[in-house]
Design a protein around this motif. Structure first.
Motif, PDB file in Angstrom:
ATOM      1  N   TYR A   1       0.830  -1.213   0.000  1.00 54.26           N
ATOM      2  CA  TYR A   1       0.000   0.000   0.000  1.00 54.26           C
ATOM      3  C   TYR A   1       0.863   1.262   0.000  1.00 54.26           C
TER       4      TYR A   1
ATOM      5  N   ARG B   1       1.826   4.149  -3.317  1.00 51.88           N
ATOM      6  CA  ARG B   1       1.583   5.595  -3.261  1.00 51.88           C
ATOM      7  C   ARG B   1       2.858   6.382  -3.502  1.00 51.88           C
TER       8      ARG B   1
ATOM      9  N   GLU C   1      -1.609   4.693   5.537  1.00 50.37           N
ATOM     10  CA  GLU C   1      -2.378   5.915   5.747  1.00 50.37           C
ATOM     11  C   GLU C   1      -1.669   6.861   6.721  1.00 50.37           C
TER      12      GLU C   1
ATOM     13  N   GLU D   1      -8.281  13.251   1.710  1.00 55.31           N
ATOM     14  CA  GLU D   1      -8.051  12.452   0.500  1.00 55.31           C
ATOM     15  C   GLU D   1      -7.275  11.187   0.826  1.00 55.31           C
TER      16      GLU D   1
ATOM     17  N   LYS E   1      -9.814   8.828   2.455  1.00 58.77           N
ATOM     18  CA  LYS E   1     -10.743   8.261   1.476  1.00 58.77           C
ATOM     19  C   LYS E   1     -10.065   7.191   0.631  1.00 58.77           C
ATOM     20  N   GLU E   2      -8.842   7.465   0.205  1.00 55.59           N
ATOM     21  CA  GLU E   2      -8.115   6.520  -0.638  1.00 55.59           C
ATOM     22  C   GLU E   2      -7.928   5.181   0.071  1.00 55.59           C
ATOM     23  N   HIS E   3      -7.627   5.235   1.360  1.00 56.53           N
ATOM     24  CA  HIS E   3      -7.402   4.001   2.106  1.00 56.53           C
ATOM     25  C   HIS E   3      -8.702   3.322   2.519  1.00 56.53           C
TER      26      HIS E   3
ATOM     27  N   LEU F   1     -11.151   2.908   0.600  1.00 58.10           N
ATOM     28  CA  LEU F   1     -11.521   2.073  -0.537  1.00 58.10           C
ATOM     29  C   LEU F   1     -11.075   0.636  -0.318  1.00 58.10           C
TER      30      LEU F   1
ATOM     31  N   TYR G   1     -17.716   1.705  -0.137  1.00 56.27           N
ATOM     32  CA  TYR G   1     -17.095   2.996  -0.438  1.00 56.27           C
ATOM     33  C   TYR G   1     -18.008   3.837  -1.330  1.00 56.27           C
TER      34      TYR G   1
ATOM     35  N   PRO H   1     -15.573   6.355  -7.267  1.00 53.97           N
ATOM     36  CA  PRO H   1     -14.316   7.051  -7.553  1.00 53.97           C
ATOM     37  C   PRO H   1     -13.928   6.961  -9.032  1.00 53.97           C
TER      38      PRO H   1
END
Length: 198
Positions: free
Chosen positions: A19, A23, A161, A174, A177-179, A181, A189, A196
Motif C-alpha cells: 500500500y 503511493r 495511511e 483524500e 478516502k483513498e485508504h 476504498l 465505499y 471514484p
C-alpha cells in the motif's frame, strides 16, 4: 526530490509494503529505493523476488527522508550497522516507520525508548533486555509518536495511511478516502463517498 527507503529481508511480508510503496512510487516528488543487508534479491513470504537497490552502506541521514522497515519472518537478526542507522535517523528527527516483525527488532534493541508504540504482542518482548518501557505500549493497530510510526502485522492499510498523513503527502481527507476504498471495500465505499471511477 525526497527519498524513501523501504528496508526488507528475505521472507518479508509483501502485503505490508504494497500500500505505501504504491503511493510513493507514483509521486514525482518522491524517489523510492529498496534496501536490504546486501545487494541482490530478497524473496517475500508470498514468493515475490524483489531486486535490492542499495545496502546499508549507501544509506545515511543525509540521503533519506523516510525509512520504512517491513516485517516478515527474518527479523531475529543482529546487525550493528542497521542498529546504528536507525538510531541516527531517530536522533535526527527523520521519519522511521516499522511494522510487524520489524517492530520486534526495534523493541529488542532499545529503539522504542521514549516513544509510545505498538506491535504484534507485548508478551513476545518480555525477555528482551533492550525493551524497558512496557507502559508506552498501546493496544492499537498503529501508533504515531513524534518521528516514529509502529504497526502490528494486520495493519498494512492503516500503516500506509498514517505514514502519508505524517508526511503531509496530500490532503488528509483524500488520504483517508483513498485508504477506505481498501479497508471497507468498493461497494461500501461507493455508498459512502460516491463512485471514484465515475
Amino acid at each position: 526530490m525526497k527519498q524513501a527507503v523501504i528496508f526488507i529481508l528475505d521472507e518479508y511480508a509483501d502485503w505490508e509494503a504494497s500500500y505505501i510503496a504504491s503511493r510513493l512510487n507514483v509521486n514525482p516528488e518522491w524517489q523510492m529505493k529498496i534496501a536490504s543487508l546486501q545487494q541482490g534479491v530478497c524473496t517475500s513470504i508470498g514468493g515475490f523476488r524483489t531486486l535490492v537497490d542499495c545496502d546499508l552502506d549507501e544509506i545515511s541521514q543525509e540521503n533519506v527522508d523516510l525509512f520504512i522497515l517491513i516485517g516478515g519472518n527474518s527479523w531475529n537478526i543482529e546487525n550493528k550497522k542497521l542498529n546504528s542507522l536507525i538510531h541516527q535517523l531517530l536522533e535526527q528527527n527523520i521519519l522511521v516507520a516499522a511494522i510487524c516483525g520489524a517492530v520486534d527488532f526495534l523493541a529488542r534493541h532499545g529503539h522504542l525508548k521514549g516513544y509510545k508504540h505498538t506491535g504484534n504482542a507485548l508478551g513476545v518482548w518480555k525477555d528482551y533486555q533492550g525493551y524497558k518501557n512496557h507502559n508506552d505500549f498501546l493496544f492499537q493497530q498503529v501508533v504515531v509518536d513524534k518521528n516514529l510510526i509502529t504497526a502490528n502485522g494486520t495493519a498494512a492499510i492503516e500503516f500506509s495511511e498514517n505514514i502519508l498523513k505524517l508526511l503531509n503527502f496530500s490532503a488528509e481527507n483524500e488520504i483517508e478516502k483513498e485508504h477506505r476504498l481498501f479497508s471497507i471495500g468498493y461497494y461500501a465505499y461507493v455508498e459512502k463517498y460516491g463512485n471514484p471511477f465515475a
